[in-house]
Write an enzyme that holds these catalytic residues in place. Structure first.
Site, PDB file in Angstrom:
ATOM      1  N   GLY A 168      52.143  -8.288  71.133  1.00  0.00           N
ATOM      2  CA  GLY A 168      51.323  -9.452  70.808  1.00  0.00           C
ATOM      3  C   GLY A 168      51.726  -9.966  69.443  1.00  0.00           C
ATOM      4  N   LYS A 228      61.118 -12.059  64.165  1.00  0.00           N
ATOM      5  CA  LYS A 228      61.535 -11.432  62.897  1.00  0.00           C
ATOM      6  C   LYS A 228      60.392 -11.457  61.871  1.00  0.00           C
ATOM      7  CE  LYS A 228      64.959 -14.395  62.781  1.00  0.00           C
ATOM      8  NZ  LYS A 228      64.910 -14.949  64.138  1.00  0.00           N
ATOM      9  N   GLY A 268      61.845 -20.660  61.312  1.00  0.00           N
ATOM     10  CA  GLY A 268      60.382 -20.680  61.369  1.00  0.00           C
ATOM     11  C   GLY A 268      59.944 -19.277  61.736  1.00  0.00           C
ATOM     12  N   HIS A 269      59.449 -18.540  60.752  1.00  0.00           N
ATOM     13  CA  HIS A 269      59.064 -17.138  60.978  1.00  0.00           C
ATOM     14  C   HIS A 269      57.542 -17.043  60.989  1.00  0.00           C
ATOM     15  CE1 HIS A 269      63.202 -15.553  59.423  1.00  0.00           C
ATOM     16  NE2 HIS A 269      63.297 -16.390  60.429  1.00  0.00           N
ATOM     17  N   ALA A 280      56.881  -7.867  74.981  1.00  0.00           N
ATOM     18  CA  ALA A 280      56.817  -7.128  76.238  1.00  0.00           C
ATOM     19  C   ALA A 280      55.584  -7.576  77.018  1.00  0.00           C
ATOM     20  CB  ALA A 280      56.756  -5.639  75.962  1.00  0.00           C
ATOM     21  N   ASN A 289      65.594 -24.333  58.599  1.00  0.00           N
ATOM     22  CA  ASN A 289      65.738 -24.361  60.065  1.00  0.00           C
ATOM     23  C   ASN A 289      64.990 -23.165  60.665  1.00  0.00           C
ATOM     24  OD1 ASN A 289      67.615 -22.650  58.851  1.00  0.00           O
ATOM     25  ND2 ASN A 289      69.280 -23.112  60.252  1.00  0.00           N
ATOM     26  N   ARG A 334      59.932 -28.080  69.716  1.00  0.00           N
ATOM     27  CA  ARG A 334      60.635 -28.311  70.987  1.00  0.00           C
ATOM     28  C   ARG A 334      60.397 -27.147  71.947  1.00  0.00           C
ATOM     29  NH1 ARG A 334      66.670 -28.935  68.889  1.00  0.00           N
ATOM     30  NH2 ARG A 334      65.896 -27.354  67.461  1.00  0.00           N
ATOM     31  N   ASP A 387      64.263 -16.651  66.917  1.00  0.00           N
ATOM     32  CA  ASP A 387      62.869 -16.607  67.337  1.00  0.00           C
ATOM     33  C   ASP A 387      62.496 -15.315  68.063  1.00  0.00           C
ATOM     34  OD1 ASP A 387      62.670 -19.156  66.283  1.00  0.00           O
ATOM     35  OD2 ASP A 387      63.155 -20.107  68.201  1.00  0.00           O
ATOM     36  N   VAL A 416      59.599 -24.599  64.251  1.00  0.00           N
ATOM     37  CA  VAL A 416      59.985 -25.625  63.278  1.00  0.00           C
ATOM     38  C   VAL A 416      59.868 -27.014  63.895  1.00  0.00           C
ATOM     39  CG1 VAL A 416      61.948 -26.536  61.944  1.00  0.00           C
ATOM     40  CG2 VAL A 416      61.498 -24.087  61.995  1.00  0.00           C
ATOM     41  N   GLN A 439      67.564 -16.991  62.034  1.00  0.00           N
ATOM     42  CA  GLN A 439      68.290 -17.304  63.284  1.00  0.00           C
ATOM     43  C   GLN A 439      68.595 -16.010  64.053  1.00  0.00           C
ATOM     44  OE1 GLN A 439      69.672 -19.178  60.196  1.00  0.00           O
ATOM     45  NE2 GLN A 439      67.846 -20.298  60.764  1.00  0.00           N
TER      46      GLN A 439
HETATM   47  P1  GDP Z   1      61.170 -15.539  64.309  1.00  0.00           P
HETATM   48  O1  GDP Z   1      61.828 -16.839  63.995  1.00  0.00           O
HETATM   49  O2  GDP Z   1      62.144 -14.519  64.796  1.00  0.00           O
HETATM   50  O3  GDP Z   1      60.322 -15.020  63.191  1.00  0.00           O
HETATM   51  O4  GDP Z   1      60.194 -15.815  65.548  1.00  0.00           O
HETATM   52  P2  GDP Z   1      59.208 -17.069  65.712  1.00  0.00           P
HETATM   53  O5  GDP Z   1      58.062 -16.904  64.806  1.00  0.00           O
HETATM   54  O6  GDP Z   1      59.954 -18.346  65.642  1.00  0.00           O
HETATM   55  O7  GDP Z   1      58.803 -16.902  67.228  1.00  0.00           O
HETATM   56  C1  GDP Z   1      58.201 -15.759  67.717  1.00  0.00           C
HETATM   57  C2  GDP Z   1      56.848 -16.157  68.305  1.00  0.00           C
HETATM   58  O8  GDP Z   1      56.370 -15.105  69.079  1.00  0.00           O
HETATM   59  C3  GDP Z   1      55.788 -16.414  67.252  1.00  0.00           C
HETATM   60  O9  GDP Z   1      54.891 -17.363  67.744  1.00  0.00           O
HETATM   61  C4  GDP Z   1      55.113 -15.057  67.109  1.00  0.00           C
HETATM   62  O10 GDP Z   1      53.773 -15.161  66.663  1.00  0.00           O
HETATM   63  C5  GDP Z   1      55.157 -14.576  68.532  1.00  0.00           C
HETATM   64  N1  GDP Z   1      55.265 -13.136  68.730  1.00  0.00           N
HETATM   65  C6  GDP Z   1      55.934 -12.207  67.992  1.00  0.00           C
HETATM   66  N2  GDP Z   1      55.867 -10.998  68.597  1.00  0.00           N
HETATM   67  C7  GDP Z   1      55.147 -11.183  69.723  1.00  0.00           C
HETATM   68  C8  GDP Z   1      54.764 -10.310  70.797  1.00  0.00           C
HETATM   69  O11 GDP Z   1      55.098  -9.137  70.842  1.00  0.00           O
HETATM   70  N3  GDP Z   1      54.046 -10.870  71.810  1.00  0.00           N
HETATM   71  C9  GDP Z   1      53.672 -12.181  71.822  1.00  0.00           C
HETATM   72  N4  GDP Z   1      52.975 -12.631  72.837  1.00  0.00           N
HETATM   73  N5  GDP Z   1      54.022 -13.007  70.830  1.00  0.00           N
HETATM   74  C10 GDP Z   1      54.768 -12.523  69.815  1.00  0.00           C
HETATM   75  P1  IMO Z   2      64.625 -18.557  63.283  1.00  0.00           P
HETATM   76  O1  IMO Z   2      64.966 -17.935  61.953  1.00  0.00           O
HETATM   77  C1  IMO Z   2      66.004 -20.642  66.823  1.00  0.00           C
HETATM   78  C2  IMO Z   2      69.259 -23.521  66.303  1.00  0.00           C
HETATM   79  C3  IMO Z   2      68.934 -24.980  66.490  1.00  0.00           C
HETATM   80  C4  IMO Z   2      70.263 -25.493  66.983  1.00  0.00           C
HETATM   81  C5  IMO Z   2      71.251 -24.670  66.174  1.00  0.00           C
HETATM   82  C6  IMO Z   2      71.755 -25.374  64.918  1.00  0.00           C
HETATM   83  O2  IMO Z   2      63.262 -19.123  63.337  1.00  0.00           O
HETATM   84  O3  IMO Z   2      64.944 -17.614  64.391  1.00  0.00           O
HETATM   85  P2  IMO Z   2      70.699 -26.064  62.576  1.00  0.00           P
HETATM   86  O4  IMO Z   2      69.366 -26.607  62.229  1.00  0.00           O
HETATM   87  O5  IMO Z   2      70.999 -24.744  61.988  1.00  0.00           O
HETATM   88  O6  IMO Z   2      71.786 -27.064  62.363  1.00  0.00           O
HETATM   89  O7  IMO Z   2      70.635 -25.855  64.188  1.00  0.00           O
HETATM   90  O8  IMO Z   2      70.576 -23.485  65.808  1.00  0.00           O
HETATM   91  N1  IMO Z   2      68.405 -22.821  65.309  1.00  0.00           N
HETATM   92  C7  IMO Z   2      67.450 -21.951  65.636  1.00  0.00           C
HETATM   93  N2  IMO Z   2      66.983 -21.556  66.843  1.00  0.00           N
HETATM   94  N3  IMO Z   2      65.506 -20.094  65.705  1.00  0.00           N
HETATM   95  C8  IMO Z   2      65.977 -20.453  64.501  1.00  0.00           C
HETATM   96  O9  IMO Z   2      65.605 -19.828  63.366  1.00  0.00           O
HETATM   97  C9  IMO Z   2      66.961 -21.457  64.420  1.00  0.00           C
HETATM   98  N4  IMO Z   2      67.625 -22.064  63.407  1.00  0.00           N
HETATM   99  C10 IMO Z   2      68.508 -22.886  63.971  1.00  0.00           C
HETATM  100  O10 IMO Z   2      67.905 -25.159  67.435  1.00  0.00           O
HETATM  101  O11 IMO Z   2      70.444 -25.147  68.327  1.00  0.00           O
HETATM  102 MG    MG Z   3      61.633 -18.851  64.530  1.00  0.00          MG
END
Ligand code: GDP
Ligand code: IMO
Ligand code: MG
Length: 476
Positions: free
Chosen positions: A465, A66, A90-91, A383, A88, A354, A63, A351, A275
């Protein structure tokens, strides 16, 4: 921003230039042999990079942002390829006031001239993938019409009983559970390495249903024997077969050939990780990890590319740190400060919804991730979330069994390292609207310089952002 440590070759060139009195015209002939070698090496290396695959991956526990950054970079690539993980992930991407969360589909899907590939290292839940595709179509992005998504035949299938096994296993573990997303990831990779799995290429075989049944029967007998019950999954099974029929409309390809052909033609490829490094099956905080290699090496096996075809490795991290699910998190802030970070950063799983656990940046863990991945450039996200904190903290070392150490110890799950922090002055300015480097507050600049010195890799992008536009390119 001082950047002397960034390019040793440029530095050597400049120092030599000074020594010969800046006679730039006849610099080449007066260049000492070693510098000549360095320059040649630099040029060859950069030429080879044109024929290489760049990788973008998370350096923390997932998270890191990416999805957003892959989207930002996508216009410069011909192909975006997911190489591991499954739904698993969520981008999240935001642009033009719209927000999308992608689970299986690569984050380059919104660019006209960019092809997207779900690689062989990915595990696919057809039901989730169909839902993603349907949602995108509703939002005006018809992937069938655009023909911009291909799927590797060798990617493994998540079947409904994989999810039942995941849930039953977590339930049995009770308090010590992994905190899985319950998407069936672990059981599917177990079947892959156990040589029982079904691959998406199998869906066109005449005996696919029998193959499916054999695997599902195996799972139901396991569920009965180990957990004493088999929940009803008939509805999900029907949805599974419906989704399978739907997915037959997409090109199922020998992706290793596709990727290598792109490389041969000098096309630009970005491998998108899911991940984060600390969730890697080999090097993460085992057993609180996911079931795939989330590191650069995973891009090779997950796409069928040789290690010498890897170009830039773009490592992404938050200006602080989060983790969702169970397991050790040395810099966790289980207090009001952590709550504040969660609130301001909207730290809730994309995803599962939580609440994410939050904490300060962990430099020993980041250095470990940089080493494992061969990171060549960094991206710092969120940041903006730290604006308004009077003081921020960076963990530079750990106290571990009475000793001060600066690396991630083996037994992090039974003896939690105690972080040693450096206190850093925070900044108050709102960053979300800044577009110019000159608008970056001095204290944030100092934080960036401090991190670059510690991590010994340049921070090339600064994200302030969630929107595509809220991204600054820093001078390298
Ligand atoms: P990923 O799994 O690595 O693609 O990241 P996620 O999408 O799960 O979580 C990142 C969250 O932070 C998302 O809600 C994005 O929209 C948000 N986000 C990404 N870059 C920034 C940032 O620079 N600032 C803020 N406030 N939110 C961001
Ligand atoms: P992205 O790509 C954050 C965590 C789960 C759990 C562990 C194992 O959005 O960054 P699994 O479902 O693989 O059996 O879960 O890994 N986990 C993640 N945490 N971002 C993810 O993906 C994750 N994918 C799995 O919360 O702790
Ligand atoms: Mg994610």
């Amino acid at each position: 921003m001082p950047n002397l440590f960034r390019h040793p070759i440029k530095k050597a060139y400049r120092l030599q230039g000074d020594q010969i009195g800046n006679k730039r015209d006849n610099f080449a002939c007066e260049m000492p042999k070693q510098v000549r070698h360095d320059v040649l090496f630099f040029l060859v290396k950069n030429y080879l990079k044109i024929m290489a695959v760049d990788v973008l991956l998370g350096l923390q526990w997932g998270d890191e942002g990416k999805g957003k950054i892959v989207d930002v970079l996508s216009a410069g690539y011909d192909l975006i390829a997911r190489f591991q993980g499954g739904p698993n992930a969520g981008h999240t991407l935001e642009f033009d006031g719209k927000k999308f969360v992608l689970n299986t589909i690569p984050s380059g899907i919104f660019f006209e001239n960019t092809m997207n590939l779900i690689g062989n290292g990915v595990v696919i839940d057809p039901i989730t993938l169909k839902k993603e595709i349907d949602k995108l179509k509703d939002a005006g992005h018809d992937l069938l019409a655009k023909k911009n998504l291909q799927i590797a035949k060798k990617a493994h299938l998540i079947i409904p009983t994989h999810q039942l096994l995941d849930a039953a296993s977590e339930k049995k573990m009770g308090e010590g559970k992994i905190g899985s997303t319950l998407k069936g990831i672990g059981p599917t990779y177990m079947d892959k390495t156990g040589r029982n799995g079904l691959r998406i290429g199998d869906i066109t075989l005449p005996d696919f249903k029998e193959r499916y049944q054999k695997l599902a029967d195996k799972h139901t007998s396991m569920l009965q024997a180990l957990y004493g019950e088999v929940p009803d999954f008939s509805e999900r099974e029907a949805a599974f077969f419906e989704a399978i029929e739907f997915l037959k409309q997409f090109p199922l390809v020998d992706s290793e050939h596709l990727v290598n052909e792109y490389i041969k033609q000098g096309k630009k490829i970005l491998a998108e990780g899911a991940q984060g490094t600390m969730l890697d099956i080999d090097f993460g905080s085992y057993p609180f990890v996911t079931s795939s290699n989330t590191t650069t090496a995973g891009a090779c096996t997950g796409l069928g590319i040789a290690p010498n075809k890897i170009g830039d490795v773009i490592g992404i991290f938050k200006a602080y740190c989060t983790r969702v699910g169970g397991g050790p998190f040395p810099t966790e802030l289980d207090n009001e400060v952590g709550e504040e970070l969660r609130k301001i950063g909207h730290e809730f799983g994309a995803v599962s919804g939580r609440p994410r656990r939050t904490g300060w940046i962990d430099l020993p863990a980041l250095k470990y991730a940089i080493m494992l991945n061969g990171v060549t450039e960094l991206v710092m996200t969120k940041a903006d979330v730290l604006s308004g904190f009077d003081k921020i903290y960076a963990c530079t070392h750990y106290n571990y069994n009475g000793e001060e150490i600066d690396y991630m110890p083996y037994d992090i799950c039974s003896v939690m390292p105690v972080p040693v922090y450096k206190e850093i002055d925070g900044w108050n300015e709102d960053l979300t609207g800044i577009t110019e480097l000159s608008e970056i507050p001095d204290r944030l600049k100092s934080y960036i310089i401090f991190l670059e010195k510690e991590l010994e890799v340049p921070i090339k992008y600064l994200s302030v952002g969630p929107d595509r536009k809220q991204t600054l390119v820093l001078p390298v």
